[in-house]
Design an enzyme around this catalytic site. Structure first.
Site, PDB file in Angstrom:
ATOM      1  N   GLY A  44       0.822  -1.213   0.000  1.00 17.63           N
ATOM      2  CA  GLY A  44       0.000   0.000   0.000  1.00 17.63           C
ATOM      3  C   GLY A  44       0.852   1.257   0.000  1.00 17.63           C
ATOM      4  O   GLY A  44       0.988   1.917   1.029  1.00 17.63           O
ATOM      5  N   SER A  79       1.155   3.553  -3.302  1.00 14.12           N
ATOM      6  CA  SER A  79       0.580   4.582  -4.189  1.00 14.12           C
ATOM      7  C   SER A  79      -0.789   5.049  -3.711  1.00 14.12           C
ATOM      8  O   SER A  79      -1.561   4.284  -3.136  1.00 14.12           O
ATOM      9  CB  SER A  79       0.427   4.030  -5.609  1.00 14.12           C
ATOM     10  OG  SER A  79       1.653   3.528  -6.067  1.00 14.12           O
ATOM     11  N   GLU A 113      15.263  -4.546  -4.998  1.00  6.65           N
ATOM     12  CA  GLU A 113      14.951  -5.210  -6.253  1.00  6.65           C
ATOM     13  C   GLU A 113      16.062  -4.824  -7.223  1.00  6.65           C
ATOM     14  O   GLU A 113      16.129  -3.712  -7.687  1.00  6.65           O
ATOM     15  CB  GLU A 113      13.590  -4.703  -6.741  1.00  6.65           C
ATOM     16  CG  GLU A 113      13.126  -5.241  -8.066  1.00  6.65           C
ATOM     17  CD  GLU A 113      12.768  -6.710  -8.074  1.00  6.65           C
ATOM     18  OE1 GLU A 113      13.523  -7.494  -7.471  1.00  6.65           O
ATOM     19  OE2 GLU A 113      11.765  -7.057  -8.697  1.00  6.65           O
ATOM     20  N   SER A 118       8.175   4.559 -12.877  1.00  2.61           N
ATOM     21  CA  SER A 118       7.951   4.545 -14.333  1.00  2.61           C
ATOM     22  C   SER A 118       9.277   4.721 -15.077  1.00  2.61           C
ATOM     23  O   SER A 118      10.282   5.151 -14.497  1.00  2.61           O
ATOM     24  CB  SER A 118       7.016   5.685 -14.720  1.00  2.61           C
ATOM     25  OG  SER A 118       7.715   6.920 -14.631  1.00  2.61           O
ATOM     26  N   ASN A 119       9.267   4.402 -16.352  1.00  2.00           N
ATOM     27  CA  ASN A 119      10.503   4.542 -17.126  1.00  2.00           C
ATOM     28  C   ASN A 119      10.980   5.992 -17.195  1.00  2.00           C
ATOM     29  O   ASN A 119      12.179   6.246 -17.304  1.00  2.00           O
ATOM     30  CB  ASN A 119      10.312   3.945 -18.525  1.00  2.00           C
ATOM     31  CG  ASN A 119      10.405   2.423 -18.488  1.00  2.00           C
ATOM     32  OD1 ASN A 119      10.328   1.820 -17.405  1.00  2.00           O
ATOM     33  ND2 ASN A 119      10.587   1.803 -19.633  1.00  2.00           N
ATOM     34  N   GLU A 120      10.046   6.928 -17.100  1.00  2.50           N
ATOM     35  CA  GLU A 120      10.467   8.336 -17.068  1.00  2.50           C
ATOM     36  C   GLU A 120      11.225   8.608 -15.764  1.00  2.50           C
ATOM     37  O   GLU A 120      12.260   9.271 -15.767  1.00  2.50           O
ATOM     38  CB  GLU A 120       9.246   9.263 -17.177  1.00  2.50           C
ATOM     39  CG  GLU A 120       8.585   9.265 -18.558  1.00  2.50           C
ATOM     40  CD  GLU A 120       7.845   7.982 -18.874  1.00  2.50           C
ATOM     41  OE1 GLU A 120       7.275   7.370 -17.946  1.00  2.50           O
ATOM     42  OE2 GLU A 120       7.853   7.559 -20.051  1.00  2.50           O
TER      43      GLU A 120
HETATM   44  C1  LIG Z   1      -0.613  -2.816 -12.906  1.00  2.00           C
HETATM   45  C2  LIG Z   1      -0.099  -1.934 -11.808  1.00  2.00           C
HETATM   46  C3  LIG Z   1       0.178  -2.468 -10.582  1.00  2.00           C
HETATM   47  C4  LIG Z   1       0.615  -1.660  -9.529  1.00  2.00           C
HETATM   48  N1  LIG Z   1       0.793  -2.216  -8.280  1.00  2.00           N
HETATM   49  C5  LIG Z   1       1.051  -1.410  -7.218  1.00  2.00           C
HETATM   50  C6  LIG Z   1       1.076  -1.925  -5.883  1.00  2.00           C
HETATM   51  O1  LIG Z   1       0.874  -3.125  -5.647  1.00  2.00           O
HETATM   52  N2  LIG Z   1       1.273  -1.076  -4.864  1.00  2.00           N
HETATM   53  C7  LIG Z   1       1.510   0.256  -5.056  1.00  2.00           C
HETATM   54  O2  LIG Z   1       1.714   0.967  -4.095  1.00  2.00           O
HETATM   55  N3  LIG Z   1       1.496   0.792  -6.313  1.00  2.00           N
HETATM   56  C8  LIG Z   1       1.268  -0.018  -7.399  1.00  2.00           C
HETATM   57  N4  LIG Z   1       1.215   0.516  -8.684  1.00  2.00           N
HETATM   58  C9  LIG Z   1       1.335   1.963  -8.842  1.00  2.00           C
HETATM   59  C10 LIG Z   1       2.546   2.416  -9.600  1.00  2.00           C
HETATM   60  O3  LIG Z   1       3.687   2.350  -8.825  1.00  2.00           O
HETATM   61  C11 LIG Z   1       2.235   3.837 -10.124  1.00  2.00           C
HETATM   62  O4  LIG Z   1       1.313   3.683 -11.160  1.00  2.00           O
HETATM   63  C12 LIG Z   1       3.446   4.561 -10.621  1.00  2.00           C
HETATM   64  O5  LIG Z   1       4.233   4.948  -9.550  1.00  2.00           O
HETATM   65  C13 LIG Z   1       3.074   5.806 -11.434  1.00  2.00           C
HETATM   66  O6  LIG Z   1       2.207   6.635 -10.732  1.00  2.00           O
HETATM   67  P1  LIG Z   1       0.849   7.169 -11.383  1.00  2.00           P
HETATM   68  O7  LIG Z   1       0.152   6.023 -11.976  1.00  2.00           O
HETATM   69  O8  LIG Z   1       0.157   7.966 -10.383  1.00  2.00           O
HETATM   70  O9  LIG Z   1       1.312   8.091 -12.583  1.00  2.00           O
HETATM   71  P2  LIG Z   1       1.920   9.628 -12.484  1.00  2.00           P
HETATM   72  O10 LIG Z   1       2.899   9.639 -11.417  1.00  2.00           O
HETATM   73  O11 LIG Z   1       0.732  10.502 -12.387  1.00  2.00           O
HETATM   74  O12 LIG Z   1       2.588   9.718 -13.852  1.00  2.00           O
HETATM   75  C14 LIG Z   1       1.938  10.036 -15.065  1.00  2.00           C
HETATM   76  C15 LIG Z   1       2.998  10.198 -16.133  1.00  2.00           C
HETATM   77  O13 LIG Z   1       3.858  11.266 -15.794  1.00  2.00           O
HETATM   78  C16 LIG Z   1       5.210  10.847 -15.778  1.00  2.00           C
HETATM   79  N5  LIG Z   1       5.941  11.615 -14.789  1.00  2.00           N
HETATM   80  C17 LIG Z   1       5.605  11.821 -13.495  1.00  2.00           C
HETATM   81  N6  LIG Z   1       6.540  12.561 -12.888  1.00  2.00           N
HETATM   82  C18 LIG Z   1       7.489  12.836 -13.809  1.00  2.00           C
HETATM   83  C19 LIG Z   1       8.715  13.553 -13.790  1.00  2.00           C
HETATM   84  N7  LIG Z   1       9.147  14.137 -12.688  1.00  2.00           N
HETATM   85  N8  LIG Z   1       9.433  13.616 -14.933  1.00  2.00           N
HETATM   86  C20 LIG Z   1       9.003  13.011 -16.058  1.00  2.00           C
HETATM   87  N9  LIG Z   1       7.850  12.321 -16.127  1.00  2.00           N
HETATM   88  C21 LIG Z   1       7.108  12.230 -15.015  1.00  2.00           C
HETATM   89  C22 LIG Z   1       5.129   9.384 -15.452  1.00  2.00           C
HETATM   90  O14 LIG Z   1       6.272   8.699 -15.871  1.00  2.00           O
HETATM   91  C23 LIG Z   1       3.902   8.975 -16.248  1.00  2.00           C
HETATM   92  O15 LIG Z   1       4.250   8.789 -17.587  1.00  2.00           O
HETATM   93  C24 LIG Z   1       0.818  -0.283  -9.752  1.00  2.00           C
HETATM   94  C25 LIG Z   1       0.564   0.257 -11.013  1.00  2.00           C
HETATM   95  C26 LIG Z   1       0.112  -0.542 -12.047  1.00  2.00           C
HETATM   96  C27 LIG Z   1      -0.157   0.073 -13.376  1.00  2.00           C
END
Ligand SMILES: Cc1cc2nc3c(=O)[nH]c(=O)nc-3n(C[C@H](O)[C@H](O)[C@H](O)COP(=O)(O)OP(=O)(O)OC[C@H]3O[C@@H](n4cnc5c(N)ncnc54)[C@H](O)[C@@H]3O)c2cc1C
Lengths: 386, 398
Positions: free
Chosen positions: B127, B129, B244, B383-385
């Site tokens: 828990g 995000s 990891e 994320s890859n970014e």
């Molecule tokens: C299938 C799946 C399983 C997951 N499982 C878990 C889990 O078990 N527990 C948990 O806690 N979380 C989990 N996550 C959450 C995951 O870690 C987040 O989705 C991730 O951290 C991205 O956050 P966000 O989705 O809010 O996107 P945002 O943070 O809102 O990002 C949106 C876009 O903006 C880009 N971005 C954001 N900030 C920057 C920056 N500073 N510079 C450049 N680009 C940027 C991102 O790369 C992305 O492309 C899961 C996500 C998925 C999709």
């Protein structure tokens, strides 16, 4: 040269755009999927009322004499709204086959019914082994007195589950992959020996598997039994690809706009994520891909009616390559830039992404068309004979 | 420079291969190969078999059931496990919360949680995000108020993978509103059966159910469930994420996919020849294999380098492995769709249990869903970014 729409085309565009804006919000679409057919009968009737179901047909057949540009206008709007109704299957594929391969009597009898929304069609062509080769037909047709008897199985028949008539390719002569020997027959799905199994496709639309066993087709329902139906089928498929290209552009544009909106509103690290320059550049690259695709969809539209099959094939293949590549790029980026929310069923971008992915797989993916284009010598200049 | 492994290492690899193939049920490994979802029981069964041999938690301290393996052995273990399509031990248990408890937990927590975590008697979920805190995790707002001997938690987590299976959740919560955002966060363990917790599924675009929203409404948690010190949770989270390392590239899993694609492309025919003989297709596949081999070599270099590294410190190379590894995994799902051709269209997931014959070849069913689902691998776990930001910071120092 003129990229502008005529007044009539503009009117058409306004009315389709309005219909989609009114009837195809994401929440409305969810309801349509849940309806018994998986699409909306009510919206289908509206298409009929504003003349979309007869758009490409001659006036004598209850249509409006529209060409590929008119179809492009409609399909682009449908791509934005992710339309579920069997328009592509019925009007573009089915109607196209009747127009290009049907007898005058069949056209007279059936096209007006299509235009009025009373008759739905599907093109039953793909087979287990055929992949994207239009000449690969194993289903057989043998003559028994005045009737043709069909045997075989057809796959992924788009909207084949709800169609009132199936337009079936079957081999009247020759070997499985011969260009000659392909006939085209109209089959009533209620006829003895026909069985169908309908199912949803990945993008929320519908399709069916169709099995044909000793299905007797009366003379009146034979479109072409000369064995020379392939060129007409190829032309219809090229027009259909041009239509799909336009639909894809609509889907891509929607994904791009939704992504821009999200970049402006989603806050992380105390600012809209669109302020991160790397994401700005990515949104620009999406636009470049979109405009390249739009241009090629237009190229496909203006070439779709071309009678010279080689010229037409080149243009359509090139367009399908561009659409496949742009679509993949824009779809993947739209999801990526949304982060987790882009991965969910509850958000529309993922649905456009899925539709886009399936469009690439219809009538040949980007790789298959690239190969075709390369085989036909590309688009510019000429290779020297050795 | 010598790429050869020692005879002992080779023997270890063979032992691992034999073990994975003979001990983990074929039915479970087939599901992994096909990309089908595993049930909770599948995951637990598989993990218990590993654990019985001490192979569920090799990365843990030896005292708590870890293995004193060399980095090469760790690599071989992961590679063989992935190639054999063995489900990896539950990541939340083994690579995430386990090491945190082992490192920062008190004796009582270690005694209680570690054996159960290793044996999957407790199924954990993560828990971290929240709706407003994804990449910017430190902005999280789920609040935990210390009242007497309890914490009272209010707020919401999102994207919680497999919360529907989980017995416990480890959370980052805000315990100090006044402090700088990284300094007011604590790491706490919560029993999912505690009153006030609601789990709501989120369906992903492939139609699967793996993520959830988890709501906390006045959830009372004994304060003995706090890990380490209050307001030090961010440090533990960083430790967790830095743990990891090489497995993240999933090289072994990608090798298994390449093998599978080749097998299927030999069966699938285009015109009068197998697809694998189609030059365009096999060149595309070979190009990905080149990237994958390069990634494997890079991973081995990182592995070799680990020997000299301090434990628990993040290696920026792991970002490189994640970047490349995620893209390769995604490309392979595209190639699988290429194999399937028009049969990617039928959506067959909700036919489950109806016992209807599969439409098209039986390997077609999962092709598109897997492609859709794998978009996640470049989003989650940083994320890859964000990975690029980390590397850019490291190499530019600006
Ligand atoms: C299938 C799946 C399983 C997951 N499982 C878990 C889990 O078990 N527990 C948990 O806690 N979380 C989990 N996550 C959450 C995951 O870690 C987040 O989705 C991730 O951290 C991205 O956050 P966000 O989705 O809010 O996107 P945002 O943070 O809102 O990002 C949106 C876009 O903006 C880009 N971005 C954001 N900030 C920057 C920056 N500073 N510079 C450049 N680009 C940027 C991102 O790369 C992305 O492309 C899961 C996500 C998925 C999709």
């Amino acid at each position: 040269m003129d990229f502008d729409l005529t007044d009539e085309q503009r009117l058409l565009k306004d009315s389709v755009d309005r219909l989609i804006a009114d009837q195809y919000q994401f929440e409305q679409r969810k309801k349509y999927i849940a309806e018994p057919d998986g699409w909306s009968q009510a919206v289908w009737q509206q298409y009929a009322e504003i003349g979309l179901l007869g758009l490409p047909f001659a006036e004598a057949h209850g249509g409006f004499g529209g060409g590929p540009v008119e179809t492009m206008i409609v399909m682009e709007a449908f791509g934005r709204g992710l339309v579920l109704e069997p328009y592509f299957a019925t009007v573009i594929l089915g109607g196209g086959l009747l127009r290009r391969a049907g007898t005058p009597t069949q056209q007279q009898a059936l096209l007006p019914q299509v235009a009025q929304g009373k008759l739905k069609l599907a093109f039953a062509h793909v087979e287990r082994q055929s992949r994207y080769d239009l000449a690969d037909v194993a289903t057989t047709a043998r003559q028994d007195g005045a009737v043709w008897v069909l045997d075989g199985a057809k796959s992924v028949v788009l909207h084949g589950d709800c169609a009132d008539r199936l337009l079936v390719t079957a081999r009247v002569s020759g070997d499985r992959r011969d260009r000659m020997g392909i006939g085209l027959f109209m089959v009533d799905p209620a006829a003895a020996g026909v069985s169908r199994r309908g199912y949803p496709t990945q993008d929320g639309l519908r399709a069916a598997e169709v099995a044909l066993s000793d299905v007797r087709v009366p003379q009146d329902d034979t479109l072409d039994d000369s064995g020379g139906a392939l060129p007409a089928i190829e032309h219809v498929v090229d027009e259909a690809i041009a239509a799909l290209c336009a639909e894809a552009v609509g889907a891509m544009q929607e994904m791009h706009e939704t992504t821009l909106e999200y970049l402006k509103t989603r806050q992380q690290f105390g600012r809209p994520i669109g302020q991160f320059q790397v994401l700005q550049h990515r949104s620009v690259d999406m636009l470049v891909a979109l405009e390249q695709a739009r241009s090629m969809a237009m190229f496909a539209a203006v070439t779709a009616a071309e009678q010279n099959a080689t010229e037409r094939r080149r243009a359509i293949a090139a367009a399908k390559v561009q659409i496949g590549r742009s679509g993949r790029h824009i779809g993947q980026e739209a999801i990526q830039l949304h982060g987790g929310i882009g991965m969910t069923m509850e958000y529309k971008v993922g649905h456009h992404f899925k539709r886009m992915t399936m469009i690439d797989k219809l009538f040949g993916d980007a790789d298959a068309h690239l190969e075709t284009l390369a085989r036909l010598g590309g688009l510019f200049g000429k290779a020297q004979a050795a | 420079m010598d790429l050869a492994f020692t005879p002992e290492e080779i023997a270890f690899r063979e032992e691992a291969r034999r073990f994975f193939h003979s001990e983990i049920p074929q039915a479970i490994r087939d599901k992994v190969a096909e990309g089908e979802g595993l049930t909770r029981d599948d995951m637990i069964t598989s993990q218990r078999i590993l654990n019985a041999r001490g192979w569920a938690t090799p990365n843990w301290p030896v005292q708590w059931g870890g293995q004193d393996w060399s980095p090469v052995q760790v690599y071989m273990y992961q590679d063989e496990m992935q190639q054999a399509n063995v489900p990896p031990p539950i990541g939340f248990n083994v690579t995430m919360v386990g090491p945190v408890i082992a490192q920062f937990g008190n004796e009582q927590q270690k005694q209680y949680f570690l054996p159960k975590t290793a044996n999957a008697d407790i199924f954990w979920c993560q828990g971290f995000s929240e709706p407003g805190s994804g990449s910017d995790l430190a902005s999280l707002r789920t609040r935990a108020e210390h009242k007497g001997d309890k914490y009272v938690i209010n707020g919401q987590k999102i994207w919680t993978t497999l919360a529907q299976y989980a017995d416990w959740i480890f959370c980052l919560v805000r315990t100090d509103l006044a402090a700088k955002k990284q300094e007011g966060i604590s790491f706490i363990l919560v029993d999912m059966k505690t009153p006030g917790i609601t789990v709501r599924p989120i369906v992903t675009i492939d139609g699967g159910r793996e993520v959830n929203e988890v709501f906390f409404d006045n959830v009372e948690v004994p304060d003995e469930n706090l890990i380490g010190q209050e307001n030090k949770g961010w440090d533990y989270a960083k430790f967790l994420l830095g743990n990891e390392r090489t497995g993240i590239a999933r090289v072994g899993a990608s090798k298994a996919k390449v093998a599978r694609i080749k097998e299927l492309a030999s069966m699938e025919r285009v015109g009068d020849r197998p697809l694998i003989d189609d030059p365009r297709f096999r060149e595309k596949l070979a190009a990905v294999e080149v990237e994958l081999k390069a990634l494997e070599m890079t991973q081995l270099r990182v592995v070799a380098d680990e020997r000299q590294r301090e434990k628990g410190k993040q290696n920026p190379a792991s970002s490189i492995l994640k970047l490349k590894g995620s893209v390769i995994q995604q490309q392979l799902t595209e190639l699988l769709m290429d194999v399937v051709g028009p049969y990617v269209l039928p959506y067959q997931r909700d036919f489950d249990g109806r016992n209807e014959p599969v439409i098209g070849p039986d390997y077609a069913t999962e092709a598109a869903p897997m492609y859709f689902n794998y978009r996640k691998v470049s989003i989650y776990g940083g994320s890859n970014e964000i990975q690029r930001n980390i590397v850019a910071k490291a190499i530019l120092g600006l």
